[in-house]
Motif scaffolding. Structure first.
Motif: not given
Length: 155
Positions: A41-44, A65-75, A85-88, A25-27
């Protein structure tokens, strides 16, 4: 909007490590205001945008409230995040009818291992695995938004 009800614990040993698969995870946080946090957040292989409200005084419940987005959208949103930045790695472990999420932190939070369990009600009981340590529910130092600004290594 959903209510998130969870309890949080320190993890006291490594006996949980072979009980599930770890996902990286990166957030980061766009806002860490006590009244509301906004997290990216990117999770996997998935991205998420999450808004959380203020916790109750005991730290058990808050709106989420949470919305899933693509890694390309969130990055690209990481460039807008506050410093820290949190990494775990997160490992999900099924114990009875509950799933524990064990977070093993890296970077400036290295050495910190927390476990959370989500509940359907504040009074719901659950099986406590041997590897759970002290309960830290409601201790704001263990919120990821706090750890991003005040890393564990600086305590």
């Amino acid at each position: 909007m959903n209510k998130e009800i969870e309890r949080k614990f320190l993890v006291k040993d490594d006996s949980w490590k072979n009980l599930g698969e770890a996902v990286h995870y990166k957030q980061g946080y766009l806002s860490n205001d006590p009244e509301r946090t906004v997290r990216v957040r990117i999770a996997g292989e998935k991205g998420f945008l999450t808004v959380k409200g203020k916790s109750t005084n005991d730290g058990l419940t808050r709106l989420e409230w949470e919305k899933e987005l693509s890694v390309e959208e969130i990055s690209p949103l990481f460039s807008l995040c506050l410093p820290g930045i949190i990494e775990k790695n997160r490992t999900k472990i099924q114990i009875g009818s509950h799933t524990f999420e064990v977070d093993e932190f890296f970077g400036q939070n290295d050495g910190l291992i927390l476990a959370e369990v989500e509940l359907r009600s504040e009074s719901e009981s659950f099986e406590i695995p041997d590897w759970l340590g002290e309960e830290v529910t409601g201790d704001k130092r263990y919120y990821n938004s706090y750890l991003a600004q005040h890393p564990f290594s600086t305590w």
